[in-house]
Design an enzyme around this catalytic site. Structure first.
Site, PDB file in Angstrom:
ATOM      1  N   GLU A   7     -23.335  15.018  -2.970  1.00 60.92           N
ATOM      2  CA  GLU A   7     -23.232  14.750  -1.584  1.00 60.92           C
ATOM      3  C   GLU A   7     -22.394  15.886  -0.946  1.00 60.92           C
ATOM      4  OE1 GLU A   7     -23.477  10.102  -1.298  1.00 60.92           O
ATOM      5  OE2 GLU A   7     -21.477  10.867  -1.519  1.00 60.92           O
TER       6      GLU A   7
ATOM      7  N   TYR B 154     -22.781  11.410  -7.743  1.00 57.74           N
ATOM      8  CA  TYR B 154     -22.880  11.262  -6.256  1.00 57.74           C
ATOM      9  C   TYR B 154     -21.861  12.121  -5.586  1.00 57.74           C
ATOM     10  CZ  TYR B 154     -24.282   6.270  -6.639  1.00 57.74           C
ATOM     11  OH  TYR B 154     -24.847   5.060  -7.209  1.00 57.74           O
TER      12      TYR B 154
ATOM     13  N   ARG C   6     -27.281  11.783 -13.700  1.00 54.78           N
ATOM     14  CA  ARG C   6     -27.647  10.822 -14.871  1.00 54.78           C
ATOM     15  C   ARG C   6     -27.598   9.556 -14.410  1.00 54.78           C
ATOM     16  NH1 ARG C   6     -24.350   9.147 -19.055  1.00 54.78           N
ATOM     17  NH2 ARG C   6     -22.708  10.348 -18.054  1.00 54.78           N
TER      18      ARG C   6
ATOM     19  N   ARG D  48     -23.191  20.433 -16.103  1.00 54.82           N
ATOM     20  CA  ARG D  48     -23.146  20.266 -17.564  1.00 54.82           C
ATOM     21  C   ARG D  48     -24.405  20.168 -18.089  1.00 54.82           C
ATOM     22  NH1 ARG D  48     -18.856  16.147 -19.993  1.00 54.82           N
ATOM     23  NH2 ARG D  48     -19.889  14.252 -19.025  1.00 54.82           N
TER      24      ARG D  48
ATOM     25  N   GLY E 182     -22.553  16.457 -11.353  1.00 52.96           N
ATOM     26  CA  GLY E 182     -23.782  16.142 -11.142  1.00 52.96           C
ATOM     27  C   GLY E 182     -23.816  14.710 -10.651  1.00 52.96           C
TER      28      GLY E 182
ATOM     29  N   GLU F  31     -43.901   2.511   5.477  1.00 52.41           N
ATOM     30  CA  GLU F  31     -45.039   1.936   5.541  1.00 52.41           C
ATOM     31  C   GLU F  31     -45.700   2.299   4.039  1.00 52.41           C
ATOM     32  OE1 GLU F  31     -48.372   2.871   7.878  1.00 52.41           O
ATOM     33  OE2 GLU F  31     -47.006   4.365   8.864  1.00 52.41           O
TER      34      GLU F  31
ATOM     35  N   CYS G  55     -12.526   4.430   0.436  1.00 53.60           N
ATOM     36  CA  CYS G  55     -13.679   4.322   1.569  1.00 53.60           C
ATOM     37  C   CYS G  55     -13.175   4.809   2.781  1.00 53.60           C
ATOM     38  CB  CYS G  55     -14.250   3.015   1.500  1.00 53.60           C
ATOM     39  SG  CYS G  55     -15.478   2.588   2.783  1.00 53.60           S
TER      40      CYS G  55
ATOM     41  N   CYS H  93     -16.135   7.041   1.396  1.00 53.45           N
ATOM     42  CA  CYS H  93     -17.338   7.081   2.365  1.00 53.45           C
ATOM     43  C   CYS H  93     -17.432   7.134   3.713  1.00 53.45           C
ATOM     44  CB  CYS H  93     -17.568   5.228   2.244  1.00 53.45           C
ATOM     45  SG  CYS H  93     -17.271   4.672   0.598  1.00 53.45           S
TER      46      CYS H  93
ATOM     47  N   HIS I 160     -46.305   0.770  11.496  1.00 49.12           N
ATOM     48  CA  HIS I 160     -46.935   2.161  11.589  1.00 49.12           C
ATOM     49  C   HIS I 160     -46.687   2.673  13.060  1.00 49.12           C
ATOM     50  CE1 HIS I 160     -49.948   5.126  10.706  1.00 49.12           C
ATOM     51  NE2 HIS I 160     -50.441   4.795  12.164  1.00 49.12           N
TER      52      HIS I 160
ATOM     53  N   GLU J  45       0.832  -1.271   0.007  1.00 47.76           N
ATOM     54  CA  GLU J  45      -0.132  -0.110  -0.052  1.00 47.76           C
ATOM     55  C   GLU J  45       0.902   1.245   0.038  1.00 47.76           C
ATOM     56  OE1 GLU J  45      -3.494   0.968  -0.318  1.00 47.76           O
ATOM     57  OE2 GLU J  45      -2.442   2.925  -0.292  1.00 47.76           O
TER      58      GLU J  45
ATOM     59  N   LYS K 277     -16.633  10.926   4.614  1.00 44.98           N
ATOM     60  CA  LYS K 277     -17.877  11.535   3.837  1.00 44.98           C
ATOM     61  C   LYS K 277     -19.186  11.477   4.816  1.00 44.98           C
ATOM     62  CE  LYS K 277     -20.864   9.631   1.659  1.00 44.98           C
ATOM     63  NZ  LYS K 277     -20.624   9.141   0.509  1.00 44.98           N
TER      64      LYS K 277
ATOM     65  N   GLY L 191     -16.201  12.739 -11.753  1.00 45.44           N
ATOM     66  CA  GLY L 191     -15.967  11.324 -12.065  1.00 45.44           C
ATOM     67  C   GLY L 191     -14.642  10.996 -11.449  1.00 45.44           C
TER      68      GLY L 191
HETATM   69  P1  NDP Z   1     -19.918  10.160 -11.421  1.00 41.32           P
HETATM   70  O1  NDP Z   1     -19.458   9.449 -12.381  1.00 41.32           O
HETATM   71  O2  NDP Z   1     -21.036   9.715 -10.596  1.00 41.32           O
HETATM   72  O3  NDP Z   1     -20.447  11.745 -11.890  1.00 41.32           O
HETATM   73  C1  NDP Z   1     -19.562  12.559 -12.452  1.00 41.32           C
HETATM   74  C2  NDP Z   1     -20.304  13.784 -12.822  1.00 41.32           C
HETATM   75  O4  NDP Z   1     -19.471  14.684 -13.637  1.00 41.32           O
HETATM   76  C3  NDP Z   1     -21.385  13.433 -13.617  1.00 41.32           C
HETATM   77  O5  NDP Z   1     -22.521  14.639 -13.751  1.00 41.32           O
HETATM   78  C4  NDP Z   1     -20.878  13.839 -15.192  1.00 41.32           C
HETATM   79  O6  NDP Z   1     -21.815  14.452 -16.019  1.00 41.32           O
HETATM   80  C5  NDP Z   1     -19.953  15.068 -14.755  1.00 41.32           C
HETATM   81  N1  NDP Z   1     -18.687  15.391 -15.843  1.00 41.32           N
HETATM   82  C6  NDP Z   1     -17.982  14.163 -16.100  1.00 41.32           C
HETATM   83  N2  NDP Z   1     -17.022  14.640 -17.086  1.00 41.32           N
HETATM   84  C7  NDP Z   1     -17.184  16.104 -17.181  1.00 41.32           C
HETATM   85  C8  NDP Z   1     -16.486  17.046 -17.896  1.00 41.32           C
HETATM   86  N3  NDP Z   1     -15.374  17.067 -18.307  1.00 41.32           N
HETATM   87  N4  NDP Z   1     -17.135  18.526 -17.598  1.00 41.32           N
HETATM   88  C9  NDP Z   1     -18.214  18.774 -16.866  1.00 41.32           C
HETATM   89  N5  NDP Z   1     -18.895  17.566 -16.324  1.00 41.32           N
HETATM   90  C10 NDP Z   1     -18.366  16.357 -16.184  1.00 41.32           C
HETATM   91  O7  NDP Z   1     -18.614  10.492 -10.435  1.00 41.32           O
HETATM   92  P2  NDP Z   1     -18.574  10.873  -9.039  1.00 41.32           P
HETATM   93  O8  NDP Z   1     -16.953  11.583  -9.144  1.00 41.32           O
HETATM   94  O9  NDP Z   1     -19.345  11.734  -8.293  1.00 41.32           O
HETATM   95  O10 NDP Z   1     -18.460   9.643  -8.275  1.00 41.32           O
HETATM   96  C11 NDP Z   1     -17.468   8.363  -8.606  1.00 41.32           C
HETATM   97  C12 NDP Z   1     -18.087   7.181  -8.328  1.00 41.32           C
HETATM   98  O11 NDP Z   1     -17.943   7.124  -6.961  1.00 41.32           O
HETATM   99  C13 NDP Z   1     -19.514   7.011  -8.440  1.00 41.32           C
HETATM  100  O12 NDP Z   1     -19.879   6.699  -9.677  1.00 41.32           O
HETATM  101  C14 NDP Z   1     -19.899   5.901  -7.237  1.00 41.32           C
HETATM  102  O13 NDP Z   1     -19.864   4.778  -7.904  1.00 41.32           O
HETATM  103  C15 NDP Z   1     -18.942   6.137  -6.455  1.00 41.32           C
HETATM  104  N6  NDP Z   1     -19.354   6.910  -5.336  1.00 41.32           N
HETATM  105  C16 NDP Z   1     -20.459   6.454  -4.564  1.00 41.32           C
HETATM  106  C17 NDP Z   1     -21.083   6.991  -3.377  1.00 41.32           C
HETATM  107  C18 NDP Z   1     -22.087   6.254  -2.762  1.00 41.32           C
HETATM  108  O14 NDP Z   1     -22.217   5.221  -2.904  1.00 41.32           O
HETATM  109  N7  NDP Z   1     -23.148   7.085  -1.929  1.00 41.32           N
HETATM  110  C19 NDP Z   1     -20.464   8.254  -3.104  1.00 41.32           C
HETATM  111  C20 NDP Z   1     -19.514   8.697  -3.742  1.00 41.32           C
HETATM  112  C21 NDP Z   1     -18.986   8.302  -4.664  1.00 41.32           C
HETATM  113  P3  NDP Z   1     -22.748  13.879 -16.909  1.00 41.32           P
HETATM  114  O15 NDP Z   1     -23.962  13.192 -16.099  1.00 41.32           O
HETATM  115  O16 NDP Z   1     -23.269  14.511 -18.156  1.00 41.32           O
HETATM  116  O17 NDP Z   1     -21.748  12.581 -17.500  1.00 41.32           O
END
Ligand code: NDP
Length: 460
Positions: free
Chosen positions: A183, A179, A206, A200, A177, A442, A43, A48, A437, A35, A51, A263
Site C-alpha cells: 500500500e 499489505y 503471500r 525477500r 511484501g 458485471e 486504525c 487504516c 451495466h 489508553e 492510510k 509485519g
Molecule cells: P504482513 O504480515 O502482511 O507482511 C509482512 C511482510 O514482511 C511479508 O511480505 C513478509 O515476507 C515480510 N517479512 C517478514 N519478516 C521479514 C524479515 N525478517 N525480513 C524480510 N521480510 C520479512 O505485515 P504488514 O506489516 O504488511 O501488515 C500487518 C497486518 O496489518 C496485516 O497482516 C493485515 O492484517 C493488517 N493490515 C491490513 C490492511 C488492510 O486491511 N488493507 C492494511 C495494512 C495492514 P514473507 O511473505 O516472506 O513472510
C-alpha cells in the site's frame, strides 16, 4: 458494597476496546478504559484511516493522466505535502474526539496512561491509584516489527513515522511484501516519489491467490513502482546524499527514506500479563478461546493483540461479541470464516474466501473462472491497465469458495461478494444474478467458461 471498583477494565482504546467498553457501559456496567496514546488506536491514529487518506491523495496523479484521455488539459498539477498532512491530522483529531465522546456518552471512564496488571483483578495506570475490576479486557493492539539486529536499522522508519515525514522524499525504499509495504509503495509512487519495493520472497502478498499476486506486481510495475524480489536488506548506510540500502546478493540502492513493513507484533510486553498468569503464544500474542477468553477466567483479549485476523472490523466484532456475551447475556462468538479484506494498492485488491491453491488443498477438485480485461474508463484513455477477476468453485458442491478481484473499486465490490459467499452461494445462484451495466462488476456475474491454464485450452 461492590466487590471490585469496576465491573470491566479495558486496556487499550482502539477499535476493539472502545466497542467493548461502550457496549458494556451501555448495559449498565461500571467501566474504565486506559489508553497510553491517543484514543482511536492503530486504525484511526496510525493505520487504516490516515492510510486511506494518503491513498486518496496519491490516486490523483493517475486520475490526471486518465483525464487527459477524456479531453482535459491539466497543466502542471502540484502536490503540497505539508498542507495535506495538516488536513489529515485535523481529520484524525476529529475522529479521535468522536471516539472519546462515544465513550463518555456511554458512561465509560477514560484514563490516560500506561496500564499494567498487578494481579488478575488489579490494574495500575501510571500516575493514578490502583483499581480493581471484576473483568479485564486486553485490547492493546500491535506495532510494527523492526529488524533490530540489522546494521543501520536506526536510519529506517516504520509505517508509524511514514504518516509524519516532515518532507515528502524524492526516493524511497520500502522493504516487505505484505499489505503495508504494498500500500505504501503505491502511495509514495502516486505522489511522485521514486519508489523501490524490496521483498525477500519470489512474489509479494503471500497468502493471497497466486494469480492476484502476479497481477498486482505487474500492475504496480506498470504504474512505476520498481519491485525487486528475492532479496533483502543486509545493511543501511547513511551517506552525504542519502541512505544506501545494501541487499543480499550485492546490489544496492540509494534513497532518502527507507521504510520497513515486515509485519507487526502484539503489544503484550510490560503489561503485567505474567503476574496475572495470562498465557501468550510464541509470537507474544494472548492465547484466547472462541469467546476471546484468555487462560485466566476473568481476563479476555480482542483485536491484533490476539493475532487472529488483524483487521479493524474483526477487532470490532470480537469486542462486540465479548460485550454481548459478558454484559448482555447473549453468548456470541465471532465467526472468523469468510472475512473479506482489501489491499489498497493501486489498483486495489478485494478478496474473500480461499485462494485457488488453498481450495485445491481443501476440496481436491475445483473449478476456476477467471478473466483479465481492460476497464472501459482507462482503455478509453489509451491506458493498458488490466483488471483481474477470479472465482474459485468447489467442483462437487458447486459452492463459490473464493472471489478475488484486482482493479478499480474492487474493495467496494468484494464487500457485496462476501455476503453471497458467507451465505454459501452456488455458482448457479451467482450466475442467476442479473448484471448491472455498464460496470466492471458485471464481469463477475458473467463468468461462464471454466478457466484452464494456457496450453490446456478453454473447457466447455
Ligand atoms: P504482513 O504480515 O502482511 O507482511 C509482512 C511482510 O514482511 C511479508 O511480505 C513478509 O515476507 C515480510 N517479512 C517478514 N519478516 C521479514 C524479515 N525478517 N525480513 C524480510 N521480510 C520479512 O505485515 P504488514 O506489516 O504488511 O501488515 C500487518 C497486518 O496489518 C496485516 O497482516 C493485515 O492484517 C493488517 N493490515 C491490513 C490492511 C488492510 O486491511 N488493507 C492494511 C495494512 C495492514 P514473507 O511473505 O516472506 O513472510
Amino acid at each position: 458494597m461492590a466487590k471490585y471498583d469496576y465491573d470491566l477494565f479495558v486496556i487499550g482504546a482502539g477499535s476493539g476496546g472502545v466497542r467493548a467498553a461502550r457496549l458494556a457501559a451501555l448495559s449498565g456496567a461500571k467501566v474504565m478504559v486506559a489508553e497510553e496514546h491517543r484514543v482511536g488506536g492503530t486504525c484511526v491514529i496510525r493505520g487504516c484511516v490516515p492510510k486511506k487518506l494518503m491513498v486518496y491523495a496519491s490516486e490523483f496523479s493517475h486520475s490526471f493522466e486518465t483525464a487527459r484521455g477524456f479531453g482535459w488539459t491539466i497543466d502542471n498539477p502540484r502536490f503540497d505535502w505539508p498542507r495535506f498532512l495538516a488536513e489529515k491530522d485535523k481529520e484524525i483529531a476529529r475522529l479521535s474526539g468522536i471516539y472519546v465522546r462515544n465513550l463518555e456518552n456511554a458512561g465509560a471512564e477514560l484514563v490516560h496512561g500506561k496500564a499494567r496488571l498487578i494481579d488478575a483483578h488489579t490494574v495500575e495506570v501510571e500516575g493514578h491509584d490502583r483499581v480493581t475490576a471484576g473483568k479485564i479486557l486486553i485490547a492493546t493492539g500491535g506495532r510494527p516489527w523492526m529488524p533490530k539486529a540489522l546494521k543501520g536499522v536506526e536510519h529506517a522508519i516504520s509505517s508509524n513515522e511514514a504518516f509524519h515525514l516532515t518532507e515528502l522524499p524524492k526516493r524511497i525504499v520500502i522493504a516487505g511484501g505484505g499489505y503495508i509495504a504494498v500500500e505504501f509503495a503505491c502511495i509514495f509512487n502516486g505522489l511522485g516519489v521514486e519508489t523501490h519495493l524490496v521483498h525477500r520472497g519470489p512474489n509479494i502478498l503471500r497468502g493471497f491467490d497466486d494469480d492476484i499476486r502476479t497481477h498486482v506486481t505487474e500492475e504496480m510495475g506498470r504504474r512505476g513502482v520498481r519491485v525487486i524480489l528475492s532479496t533483502q536488506h543486509d545493511a543501511i548506510e547513511k551517506t552525504a546524499t542519502g541512505l544506501v540500502s545494501r541487499f543480499t546478493g550485492g546490489h544496492h540502492c540509494e534513497s532518502d527514506v527507507v521504510m520497513f513493513a515486515l509485519g507487526r507484533e502484539p503489544c503484550t510486553d510490560d503489561l503485567g500479563l505474567d503476574a496475572a498468569g495470562v498465557k501468550l503464544d510464541e509470537k507474544g500474542a494472548v492465547v484466547v478461546d472462541e469467546f476471546s477468553r484468555s487462560s485466566v477466567k476473568n481476563i479476555w483479549a480482542v483485536g491484533d493483540v490476539t493475532n487472529r485476523i488483524n483487521l479493524t472490523p474483526v477487532a470490532i466484532r470480537e469486542g462486540h461479541a465479548f460485550a454481548d456475551t459478558e454484559f448482555n447475556d447473549k453468548p456470541t462468538s465471532f465467526d472468523h470464516e469468510m472475512v473479506a479484506s482489501a489491499v489498497f494498492s493501486q489498483p486495489p485488491v478485494g478478496t474473500v474466501g480461499l485462494s485457488e491453491a488453498d481450495a485445491r488443498h481443501k476440496y481436491g477438485k475445483i473449478d476456476i473462472y477467471m478473466t483479465r480485461l481492460r476497464p472501459m474508463k482507462t482503455a478509453f484513455a489509451g491506458e493498458d491497465e488490466r483488471c483481474l477477476m477470479k472465482l474459485v468453485v468447489d467442483a462437487e458442491s458447486q459452492k463459490v469458495v473464493g472471489c478475488h478481484v484486482v482493479g478499480p473499486d474492487s474493495a467496494e465490490m468484494i464487500q457485496m461478494a462476501a455476503i453471497a459467499l458467507k451465505m454459501g452461494v452456488t455458482k448457479q445462484q451467482w450466475d442467476s444474478t442479473c448484471a448491472v451495466h455498464p460496470t466492471l462488476a458485471e464481469e463477475l456475474v458473467t463468468l461462464r467458461e471454466k478457466y484452464l491454464p494456457p496450453g490446456l485450452g478453454q473447457a466447455a
